[in-house]
Design a protein around this motif. Structure first.
Motif, mmCIF file in Angstrom:
data_model
loop_
_atom_site.group_PDB
_atom_site.id
_atom_site.type_symbol
_atom_site.label_atom_id
_atom_site.label_comp_id
_atom_site.label_asym_id
_atom_site.label_seq_id
_atom_site.Cartn_x
_atom_site.Cartn_y
_atom_site.Cartn_z
ATOM 1 N N ASN A 30 -8.583 -0.520 1.235
ATOM 2 C CA ASN A 30 -7.570 -1.154 2.068
ATOM 3 C C ASN A 30 -8.180 -2.262 2.928
ATOM 4 N N GLU A 70 3.381 2.318 -2.006
ATOM 5 C CA GLU A 70 4.820 2.053 -2.107
ATOM 6 C C GLU A 70 5.340 2.374 -3.514
ATOM 7 N N LYS A 99 -2.836 -6.354 5.149
ATOM 8 C CA LYS A 99 -1.784 -7.187 4.563
ATOM 9 C C LYS A 99 -2.205 -8.650 4.431
ATOM 10 N N ARG A 107 14.153 1.086 5.819
ATOM 11 C CA ARG A 107 13.185 1.487 4.823
ATOM 12 C C ARG A 107 13.766 2.625 3.980
ATOM 13 N N ARG A 133 -0.191 -2.720 16.680
ATOM 14 C CA ARG A 133 0.007 -4.069 16.173
ATOM 15 C C ARG A 133 0.207 -5.064 17.310
ATOM 16 N N ILE A 182 0.863 -1.172 0.000
ATOM 17 C CA ILE A 182 0.000 0.000 0.000
ATOM 18 C C ILE A 182 0.901 1.225 0.000
ATOM 19 N N ASP A 211 8.749 -2.720 0.425
ATOM 20 C CA ASP A 211 9.471 -1.507 0.802
ATOM 21 C C ASP A 211 10.988 -1.613 0.708
ATOM 22 N N SER A 232 6.464 3.285 7.571
ATOM 23 C CA SER A 232 5.869 2.029 8.037
ATOM 24 C C SER A 232 4.349 2.159 8.125
ATOM 25 N N LYS A 233 3.660 1.067 7.775
ATOM 26 C CA LYS A 233 2.201 1.098 7.752
ATOM 27 C C LYS A 233 1.582 0.540 9.034
ATOM 28 N N PHE A 234 2.421 0.081 9.943
ATOM 29 C CA PHE A 234 1.882 -0.488 11.178
ATOM 30 C C PHE A 234 2.408 0.294 12.376
ATOM 31 N N ASP A 248 -3.153 -3.016 -2.068
ATOM 32 C CA ASP A 248 -4.148 -3.066 -1.008
ATOM 33 C C ASP A 248 -4.785 -1.686 -0.801
HETATM 34 N N1 UDP Z 1 0.878 -3.438 3.669
HETATM 35 C C1 UDP Z 1 -0.294 -3.773 3.020
HETATM 36 N N2 UDP Z 1 -1.496 -3.415 3.592
HETATM 37 C C2 UDP Z 1 -1.564 -2.758 4.791
HETATM 38 C C3 UDP Z 1 -0.355 -2.475 5.462
HETATM 39 C C4 UDP Z 1 0.850 -2.830 4.873
HETATM 40 O O1 UDP Z 1 -0.280 -4.370 1.953
HETATM 41 O O2 UDP Z 1 -2.661 -2.478 5.256
HETATM 42 C C5 UDP Z 1 2.178 -3.818 3.067
HETATM 43 C C6 UDP Z 1 3.200 -2.693 2.961
HETATM 44 O O3 UDP Z 1 2.998 -1.895 1.823
HETATM 45 C C7 UDP Z 1 4.498 -3.452 2.903
HETATM 46 C C8 UDP Z 1 4.221 -4.636 3.805
HETATM 47 O O4 UDP Z 1 2.808 -4.765 3.908
HETATM 48 O O5 UDP Z 1 4.758 -3.946 1.605
HETATM 49 C C9 UDP Z 1 4.839 -4.450 5.183
HETATM 50 O O6 UDP Z 1 4.445 -3.211 5.729
HETATM 51 P P1 UDP Z 1 5.480 -2.223 6.460
HETATM 52 O O7 UDP Z 1 6.775 -2.174 5.725
HETATM 53 O O8 UDP Z 1 4.792 -0.925 6.678
HETATM 54 O O9 UDP Z 1 5.658 -2.972 7.848
HETATM 55 P P2 UDP Z 1 6.964 -2.943 8.754
HETATM 56 O O10 UDP Z 1 8.147 -3.274 7.896
HETATM 57 O O11 UDP Z 1 7.034 -1.558 9.303
HETATM 58 O O12 UDP Z 1 6.689 -3.986 9.793
#
Ligand code: UDP
Ligand code: MG
Length: 313
Positions: A69, A12, A72, A200, A211, A10, A94, A205-207, A41
Motif C-alpha cells: 500500500n 474494493e 491514493k 458507499r 486526513r 484498495i 467504491d 472508507s479508507k481514510f 494499491d
Molecule cells: N484508496 C487507495 N489507497 C489508499 C486509500 C484509498 O487506492 O491508501 C482508494 C479507495 O479504494 C477508493 C478511493 O481511494 O477507491 C477513495 O477512498 P475512500 O472511498 O475510502 O475515501 P472516502 O470516499 O471515504 O473519502
C-alpha cells in the motif's frame, strides 16, 4: 483513444464488477474508445483476481498492482503515467462516484477548453461530523491559500486533459491538492461540475479523521514548495536578515550604552535576551536558506519546464 479512466483502489473487490459494467455501459452508449486503468494499491482482499477476471472478458481493462500500500496519490500518479487517452478521468472504486457524469466532464474538457474539471459533491452522502463539516472547513482554507475557486478540492471524480496529467506529479498525499499542483504547473483553466454522490455501497472508507491534520500540513508545504522551492533563499534569507538586523541593532545599542555608562548592566535588560534570540534565529533562518539553495541546486528537477508550444524549432 478517447478516454482513460484511472481508478485507484484498495480492498474494493465487491464494487469492481458493478463499477466496470456501469462504465462499460456509458462508454458503449457514447461510442467512446476507452481504457479503464485499475491501480490496486496493495489490496489484501481478492481485488486483483477480480481485475484479472474482468480483463479476460473486456480487453479495455488494464491493471497495475503495487507490491504494498503506497496511498491514493501513488495510485493516481502511476495511472497518469500509463494513461493514453485524450481525456483522463479519475474516480473512486467504491461506487460513490457516478460514471454517468463522464460524458459531460469530457465535453467540458474538449469543448470548453478546461485543463481540468473537478467534481463537486454538492449533496454529500457521508457522515456529517467526521466528513462533511471538516471538509467544508478544509475546502475554505484551501480556497483562500491557493486562490483557486473550487468548492470540493478532494473529490475523487475529476477530468483532465492528457497534457495536464503528464505535466504534474502526484506525490505523498497530495491527491487532495491536484488542482493546486496543476495551477503551479501552469494549468490555470480549472473548472467545476456538480456531480452526483452516493453512499458507499460495499466495504468501508479508507481514510480516517487524521486526513485533516495531514491534509493541513500538506497544504502548508505545497503552498511553500510551489512558491519557494526553486529559490529558498528568497524566503529564508529575507527573514534571516530581518531577524539578524534587529538583534544586531539591539546589541549595538546595548554595547554603546555600556561604553557611555560603565554602571550599565547588560544582563538584566529585556533587550539583551531579545538581541540574543534574534541573532540566533536570524542565523538559523539564513543557514536554512543556504542549505535550501544547495539542495535545490542539486535537485534533478531544477531545470524542468513544461513547454506549451514551439514554433520554428
Ligand atoms: N484508496 C487507495 N489507497 C489508499 C486509500 C484509498 O487506492 O491508501 C482508494 C479507495 O479504494 C477508493 C478511493 O481511494 O477507491 C477513495 O477512498 P475512500 O472511498 O475510502 O475515501 P472516502 O470516499 O471515504 O473519502
Ligand atoms: Mg469513498
Amino acid at each position: 483513444m478517447d478516454l482513460s479512466i484511472v481508478i485507484p483502489l484498495i480492498d474494493e473487490a465487491e464494487s469492481l464488477p458493478e463499477l466496470t459494467a456501469w462504465i462499460g455501459k456509458v462508454m458503449n452508449e457514447n461510442h467512446y474508445s476507452y481504457e479503464i486503468i485499475y491501480v490496486d494499491d496493495g489490496s489484501s482482499d481478492n481485488s486483483w483476481e477480480v481485475i484479472e477476471q474482468l480483463r479476460s472478458k473486456n480487453p479495455n481493462i488494464k491493471g497495475i498492482k503495487f507490491q504494498r500500500n503506497y496511498g491514493k496519490s501513488a495510485g493516481l500518479n502511476e495511472g497518469f503515467r500509463a494513461a493514453t487517452g485524450d481525456v483522463v478521468i479519475t474516480m473512486d472504486a467504491d461506487l460513490q462516484d457516478s460514471p454517468d457524469e463522464i460524458p459531460e466532464l469530457r465535453r467540458m474538457i474538449l469543448e470548453d477548453g478546461f485543463d481540468m474539471v473537478s467534481g463537486w459533491k454538492k449533496k454529500r452522502h457521508d457522515n456529517t461530523f467526521t466528513k462533511n463539516i471538516p471538509s467544508k472547513f478544509f475546502n475554505a482554507v484551501t480556497r483562500t491559500m491557493s486562490g483557486i475557486k473550487l468548492h470540493d478540492f478532494n473529490c475523487g471524480l475529476k477530468a483532465y486533459k492528457s497534457r495536464t496529467v503528464k505535466g504534474i506529479e502526484v506525490y505523498g498525499e497530495m491527491h487532495r491538492y491536484i488542482p493546486v499542483l496543476a495551477k503551479w504547473s501552469g494549468f490555470k483553466k480549472i473548472g467545476e461540475k456538480v456531480v452526483e454522490h452516493r453512499a458507499r455501497k460495499y466495504g468501508k472508507s479508507k481514510f480516517g479523521l487524521r486526513r485533516f491534520i495531514n491534509g493541513f500540513l500538506d497544504l502548508l508545504s505545497i503552498s511553500f514548495v510551489g512558491r519557494f522551492s526553486k529559490r529558498p533563499m528568497h524566503f529564508f534569507g529575507l527573514w534571516g536578515t530581518i531577524f539578524f538586523m534587529i538583534g544586531l541593532g539591539i546589541a549595538i545599542y546595548l554595547v554603546i550604552s555600556k561604553i557611555i555608562d560603565s554602571n550599565f548592566t547588560l544582563t538584566n535588560k529585556p533587550g539583551f535576551y531579545l538581541a540574543l534570540t534574534s541573532l540566533v534565529i536570524g542565523m538559523q533562518l539564513f543557514l536554512a536558506g543556504f542549505i535550501g539553495e544547495l539542495v535545490s541546486r542539486n535537485s534533478p528537477f531544477r531545470n524542468t519546464y513544461l513547454v506549451e508550444k514551439k514554433t520554428g524549432l
